[in-house]
Scaffold this active site. Structure first.
Site, PDB file in Angstrom:
ATOM      1  CE1 TYR A  47      -3.053  -3.027   0.529  1.00  0.00           C
ATOM      2  CE2 TYR A  47      -3.486  -2.297   2.759  1.00  0.00           C
ATOM      3  CZ  TYR A  47      -3.708  -3.186   1.731  1.00  0.00           C
ATOM      4  OH  TYR A  47      -4.589  -4.225   1.916  1.00  0.00           O
ATOM      5  CG  HIS A 105      -0.889  -8.338   0.370  1.00  0.00           C
ATOM      6  ND1 HIS A 105      -0.496  -7.022   0.421  1.00  0.00           N
ATOM      7  CD2 HIS A 105      -2.239  -8.311   0.187  1.00  0.00           C
ATOM      8  CE1 HIS A 105      -1.556  -6.245   0.275  1.00  0.00           C
ATOM      9  NE2 HIS A 105      -2.625  -7.006   0.120  1.00  0.00           N
TER      10      HIS A 105
END
Ligand code: 1BO
Length: 272
Positions: A47, A105
């Site tokens: 992110y 992730h």
């Protein structure tokens, strides 16, 4: 605050998702959320906002030990030495000694899962993460991961909202004592205009989004709604003063289908 308990982890049931939040506005939102009572913030290396999440945490004045911080390792760092180095980089950006939860992730079929999990377990034993888990794992991958990992996995973080049936993943998580953590829990905002949920909410003076989040936490799911609007922060956390009946829960379950997925990529696994 309500918690979802999973293999030793106590995860605050509502957290702030920070996917696509960047820069000063991310730091400000994290700070504001914590001041409003949030105690769970979700970030990821990918992110590109771990630094700002750390800044927001410090600016809030809330004690670090009272906040549950999750970050995630990106798939290109799944080789054992890379995973440890990458976790240390995340901690340096966050300016933390450890995170509460460290996740893989997405699955990466190019690197043997057992090797990556070995490194993840080691990172936990080194004290860099209090708990470890996975994200975007299917039932088959959960089974493989649980069998291969020397440390307990606390959760699978996946897309989950009333339009996406995740009953198979829910059952797999429950059978291993893992929590399901829902990202995009209000279906990227689509729930806000949902007539069924809005109708259910009228009786309680709650919005469709609040009914949706309540539906999730009543299943013992933790949810991490993201918002870029400070005024939405309170709305998303004011869901602990009403309860949905079994009949209302069922009406919301009836909206789900396996086709309701909103986040998909070429590198995603073959979904259940
Ligand atoms: C690619 C990011 C998906 C949600 O974490």
């Amino acid at each position: 605050m309500h918690f979802v308990e999973a293999n030793g982890a106590k995860i605050p049931a509502i957290g702030l998702g920070t996917w696509e939040l960047r820069g000063r506005s991310c730091a400000r939102l994290v700070e504001q959320a914590l001041r409003l009572g949030y105690r769970h913030v979700d970030t990821a290396q990918m992110y590109d906002n771990e630094r700002e999440v750390g800044e927001g945490l410090r600016a809030s004045g809330v004690n670090r030990n009272d906040v549950f911080i999750t970050t995630k390792v990106w798939t290109t760092h799944f080789a054992p030495n890379d995973l440890e180095r990458s976790t240390k980089e995340s901690l340096a950006k966050l300016r933390l000694k450890e995170v509460d939860l460290l996740l893989l992730h997405w699955p990466n079929p190019r690197i043997p899962l057992a090797e990556t999990l070995g490194a993840l377990a080691r990172v936990r034993r080194l004290g860099l993460a209090r708990h470890i888990g996975v994200s975007n794992f299917t039932v088959a991958l959960i089974e493989e991961a649980v069998a291969a990992c020397e440390e307990p996995l606390a959760c699978d973080q996946v897309e989950y909202h009333p339009y996406l049936d995740q009953s198979k993943v829910m059952r797999a998580c429950a059978s291993h004592g893992m929590a399901l953590v829902a990202y995009s829990p209000i279906a990227k905002g689509r729930i806000r205009n949902d007539r069924t949920l809005a109708g259910i909410g009228e009786k309680y003076r709650k919005s469709a989004a609040q009914v949706c989040l309540r539906w999730l936490v009543q299943q013992n799911v933790a949810a991490i709604p993201r918002t870029s609007k400070i005024e939405r922060l309170s709305e998303n956390i004011e869901i602990f003063d009403f309860e949905l009946s079994d009949e209302k829960m069922r009406r919301i379950f009836a909206l789900g289908s396996p086709k309701g997925r909103l986040t998909d990529f070429g590198f995603a696994p073959k979904w259940d």
